[in-house]
Design a protein around this motif. Structure first.
Motif, PDB file in Angstrom:
ATOM      1  N   ALA A   1      -5.666 -18.014 -28.258  1.00 11.83           N
ATOM      2  CA  ALA A   1      -5.272 -17.315 -29.496  1.00 11.83           C
ATOM      3  C   ALA A   1      -6.072 -16.086 -29.397  1.00 11.83           C
ATOM      4  O   ALA A   1      -5.188 -14.952 -30.093  1.00 11.83           O
ATOM      5  CB  ALA A   1      -6.193 -18.159 -30.500  1.00 11.83           C
ATOM      6  N   ALA A   2      -7.086 -15.795 -28.916  1.00  7.87           N
ATOM      7  CA  ALA A   2      -7.576 -14.363 -28.659  1.00  7.87           C
ATOM      8  C   ALA A   2      -6.750 -13.546 -28.096  1.00  7.87           C
ATOM      9  O   ALA A   2      -6.561 -12.201 -28.186  1.00  7.87           O
ATOM     10  CB  ALA A   2      -9.058 -14.441 -28.382  1.00  7.87           C
ATOM     11  N   LEU A   3      -6.401 -14.031 -26.953  1.00  7.59           N
ATOM     12  CA  LEU A   3      -5.522 -13.056 -25.902  1.00  7.59           C
ATOM     13  C   LEU A   3      -4.349 -12.588 -26.753  1.00  7.59           C
ATOM     14  O   LEU A   3      -3.821 -11.689 -26.533  1.00  7.59           O
ATOM     15  CB  LEU A   3      -5.184 -13.982 -24.784  1.00  7.59           C
ATOM     16  N   ALA A   4      -3.557 -13.953 -27.132  1.00  9.28           N
ATOM     17  CA  ALA A   4      -2.192 -13.709 -27.986  1.00  9.28           C
ATOM     18  C   ALA A   4      -2.462 -12.590 -29.049  1.00  9.28           C
ATOM     19  O   ALA A   4      -1.694 -11.698 -29.229  1.00  9.28           O
ATOM     20  CB  ALA A   4      -1.686 -15.099 -28.430  1.00  9.28           C
ATOM     21  N   ASP A   5      -3.540 -12.657 -29.745  1.00  7.11           N
ATOM     22  CA  ASP A   5      -3.736 -11.788 -30.907  1.00  7.11           C
ATOM     23  C   ASP A   5      -3.907 -10.489 -30.367  1.00  7.11           C
ATOM     24  O   ASP A   5      -3.235  -9.423 -30.757  1.00  7.11           O
ATOM     25  CB  ASP A   5      -4.795 -11.989 -31.788  1.00  7.11           C
ATOM     26  N   ALA A   6      -4.556 -10.171 -29.499  1.00  9.07           N
ATOM     27  CA  ALA A   6      -4.758  -8.843 -28.823  1.00  9.07           C
ATOM     28  C   ALA A   6      -3.681  -8.407 -28.326  1.00  9.07           C
ATOM     29  O   ALA A   6      -3.321  -7.120 -28.436  1.00  9.07           O
ATOM     30  CB  ALA A   6      -6.024  -9.129 -27.693  1.00  9.07           C
ATOM     31  N   LEU A   7      -2.949  -9.227 -27.588  1.00  7.86           N
ATOM     32  CA  LEU A   7      -1.576  -8.413 -27.055  1.00  7.86           C
ATOM     33  C   LEU A   7      -0.676  -8.177 -27.934  1.00  7.86           C
ATOM     34  O   LEU A   7       0.083  -7.256 -27.804  1.00  7.86           O
ATOM     35  CB  LEU A   7      -1.160  -9.487 -25.844  1.00  7.86           C
ATOM     36  N   ALA A   8      -0.474  -8.874 -29.232  1.00  2.00           N
ATOM     37  CA  ALA A   8       0.330  -8.676 -30.382  1.00  2.00           C
ATOM     38  C   ALA A   8       0.002  -7.305 -30.833  1.00  2.00           C
ATOM     39  O   ALA A   8       0.949  -6.797 -31.656  1.00  2.00           O
ATOM     40  CB  ALA A   8       0.256  -9.955 -31.145  1.00  2.00           C
ATOM     41  N   ARG A   9      -1.132  -7.047 -30.503  1.00  2.00           N
ATOM     42  CA  ARG A   9      -1.228  -5.451 -31.010  1.00  2.00           C
ATOM     43  C   ARG A   9      -1.223  -4.238 -30.271  1.00  2.00           C
ATOM     44  O   ARG A   9      -1.616  -3.124 -30.555  1.00  2.00           O
ATOM     45  CB  ARG A   9      -2.807  -5.546 -31.730  1.00  2.00           C
ATOM     46  N   ILE A  10      -0.594  -4.695 -28.975  1.00  2.00           N
ATOM     47  CA  ILE A  10      -0.268  -3.442 -28.124  1.00  2.00           C
ATOM     48  C   ILE A  10       1.200  -3.737 -27.800  1.00  2.00           C
ATOM     49  O   ILE A  10       1.772  -4.670 -27.646  1.00  2.00           O
ATOM     50  CB  ILE A  10      -1.022  -4.030 -26.743  1.00  2.00           C
TER      51      ILE A  10
ATOM     52  N   ALA B   1      -8.602  -7.439 -22.561  1.00  2.32           N
ATOM     53  CA  ALA B   1      -8.137  -8.915 -23.177  1.00  2.32           C
ATOM     54  C   ALA B   1      -7.991  -9.845 -21.904  1.00  2.32           C
ATOM     55  O   ALA B   1      -8.691 -11.082 -21.878  1.00  2.32           O
ATOM     56  CB  ALA B   1      -7.111  -8.835 -24.011  1.00  2.32           C
ATOM     57  N   SER B   2      -7.058  -9.358 -20.838  1.00  2.00           N
ATOM     58  CA  SER B   2      -6.809 -10.278 -19.776  1.00  2.00           C
ATOM     59  C   SER B   2      -8.207 -10.536 -19.102  1.00  2.00           C
ATOM     60  O   SER B   2      -8.460 -11.883 -18.587  1.00  2.00           O
ATOM     61  CB  SER B   2      -5.754  -9.630 -18.919  1.00  2.00           C
ATOM     62  N   ALA B   3      -9.021  -9.499 -18.577  1.00  2.00           N
ATOM     63  CA  ALA B   3     -10.002  -9.894 -17.878  1.00  2.00           C
ATOM     64  C   ALA B   3     -11.192 -10.972 -18.528  1.00  2.00           C
ATOM     65  O   ALA B   3     -11.509 -11.726 -17.880  1.00  2.00           O
ATOM     66  CB  ALA B   3     -10.874  -8.471 -17.638  1.00  2.00           C
ATOM     67  N   LEU B   4     -11.239 -10.643 -19.831  1.00  2.00           N
ATOM     68  CA  LEU B   4     -12.214 -11.392 -20.632  1.00  2.00           C
ATOM     69  C   LEU B   4     -11.621 -12.868 -20.819  1.00  2.00           C
ATOM     70  O   LEU B   4     -12.273 -13.957 -20.694  1.00  2.00           O
ATOM     71  CB  LEU B   4     -12.744 -10.870 -21.969  1.00  2.00           C
ATOM     72  N   HIS B   5     -10.394 -12.977 -21.169  1.00  3.16           N
ATOM     73  CA  HIS B   5      -9.668 -14.304 -21.353  1.00  3.16           C
ATOM     74  C   HIS B   5      -9.843 -15.085 -19.806  1.00  3.16           C
ATOM     75  O   HIS B   5     -10.132 -16.052 -20.100  1.00  3.16           O
ATOM     76  CB  HIS B   5      -8.307 -13.964 -21.706  1.00  3.16           C
ATOM     77  N   THR B   6      -9.562 -14.395 -18.846  1.00  2.00           N
ATOM     78  CA  THR B   6      -9.681 -15.276 -17.452  1.00  2.00           C
ATOM     79  C   THR B   6     -11.110 -15.506 -17.000  1.00  2.00           C
ATOM     80  O   THR B   6     -11.418 -16.581 -16.878  1.00  2.00           O
ATOM     81  CB  THR B   6      -9.154 -14.054 -16.542  1.00  2.00           C
TER      82      THR B   6
END
Length: 425
Positions: free
Chosen positions: A126-135, A106-111
């Motif tokens: 929003a995509a990053l926040a959603d991905a991290l919320a599920r970890i 998530a972090s690599a693709l967001h960056t």
């Protein structure tokens, strides 16, 4: 021929609702998304919780809405972002590997995508926040985020000045003097040649643009040349009576749809791959192959400068047809080799190599121009030959330009897979 510009390139081995709506819109436009998954194929019908597939759709949306109109620039964005993710995943510790890897992806693709697309920051955040919320929160997630950011920033810096920017891609170049077999501006625009500068860009995996340069088109006047000229003269003309309705559809199906057709194929490949790391590397290799093949393809085009069928038929010394017109408008660059065939060649080669079990039953592709008329394919290797024929049927390429493009694409992919550990390790 072209002289190389003075580039000193070093070789480097280198939900939220609004977001889901954007992804869904891009997926429908490109023909990708969970709707393509066929339970009979063995793929899971609901892939919404799969990180690689979710981020694949996010990348489709981001590059479609905030990318470039030049294919190679968008492919570069994919290659950088997903290669950075692949590298970050390879640093995952044994303990907490899954959480680390998901955060790193998530972090690599967001960056990467934040830097390489415009107007997409809110959706990407929003995509990053959603991905991290599920970890689960914790040190493992934090370390994964740091690894992804680090690898993306490093690769972005390394690729700075690689020659894949708009100014470098389309320089003013000298056109050779007219001669039989040599490219000249084609109707109706009679425009100067485009995208010649791609030949001088720095590859991701190739050692040089000419590393796998093909042997060239059949000599003008040879038996092989005459056979190919006769084929495209008959089947590729706008008023052809030899081209069937099915052939006309194939020509138009592929004409402007290579990108979404190949993205659908790649997504099917992801659905057929199990491990997260393997999925990420599949995407990275796919787009490394796409970028490097375009570099090699441009070098080939402007090494041989082979003329297009419209010039060859109109100026044929044996049977000239000054009014001959192709089924579709000819692009403004040389015939040999075919870019669309090259893209298809890379796609089928990567998928054949890394997803050898094939696409499963019910594999269909949909062109945005013909959303209600998908075409079915038995396997990955059916893509390339149809793309080759499509270009002949449009009247814009000789067959050898397509066949040799498939070989070049396979060579580029073979090399990238061979040095896979250097690229990602």
């Amino acid at each position: 021929m072209l002289s190389r510009p003075d580039h000193d390139f070093k070789f480097s081995h280198p939900r939220r609702r609004s977001l889901l709506a954007a992804i869904a819109a891009a997926s429908v436009a490109a023909g990708v998304g969970a709707g393509l998954a066929d339970p009979a194929s063995g793929a899971r019908p609901d892939c919404s919780a799969d990180d690689a597939l979710t981020w694949f759709d996010t990348t489709v949306a981001a590059t479609a809405a905030g990318g470039s109109s030049v294919r190679v620039i968008n492919d570069r964005s994919w290659a950088i972002s997903w290669t950075a993710a692949a590298r970050a995943l390879r640093t995952a510790p044994r303990k907490g590997r899954e959480q680390f890897s998901r955060a790193a992806l998530a972090s690599a693709l967001h960056t990467g995508l934040s830097a390489l697309t415009s107007g997409q920051q809110e959706a990407l955040d929003a995509a990053l926040a959603d991905a991290l919320a599920r970890i689960p929160k914790g040190r493992t997630r934090t370390d994964g985020v740091a690894a992804g950011t680090r690898e993306a920033q490093a690769l972005l810096a390394d690729r700075e000045g690689d020659g894949l920017d708009p100014a470098s891609i389309s320089p003013q170049i000298e056109v050779p003097a007219p001669a039989p077999g040599i490219w000249r501006p084609t109707p109706p625009a009679l425009a100067r040649p485009t995208t010649a500068g791609i030949a001088y860009a720095r590859p991701f995996a190739l050692e040089s643009a000419e590393q796998f340069r093909p042997a060239g088109p059949p000599p003008v006047g040879s038996e092989a040349y005459r056979a190919e000229l006769d084929e495209v003269r008959s089947l590729g003309r706008i008023d052809s009576t030899a081209r069937t309705a099915e052939q006309s559809f194939i020509a138009q199906f592929w004409f402007t749809s290579a990108v979404p057709l190949l993205q659908q194929s790649l997504r099917r490949g992801l659905e057929r791959t199990d491990a997260l790391a393997d999925r990420v590397e599949l995407v990275a290799l796919f787009y490394i192959g796409q970028v490097d093949s375009q570099i090699a393809g441009a070098e080939t085009k402007y090494h041989y400068w082979h003329w297009r069928p419209v010039s060859a038929v109109r100026e044929d010394p044996e049977a000239p047809e000054p009014g001959w017109t192709p089924f579709e408008t000819t692009p403004s660059h040389p015939d040999y080799i075919s870019g669309t065939s090259l893209y298809a060649g890379v796609g089928q080669a990567v998928l054949h190599e890394l997803v050898p079990q094939g696409p499963g039953r019910g594999f269909r592709l949909t062109s945005p121009d013909f959303p209600d008329t998908p075409r079915s394919y038995a396997g990955w290797t059916a893509l390339g030959p149809e793309a080759v024929s499509a270009r002949v049927l449009t009247g814009i390429h000789f067959r050898t330009a397509g066949k040799d493009a498939l070989t070049l694409g396979a060579d580029v992919v073979g090399h990238a897979v061979h040095i896979r550990d250097d690229l990602f390790g």
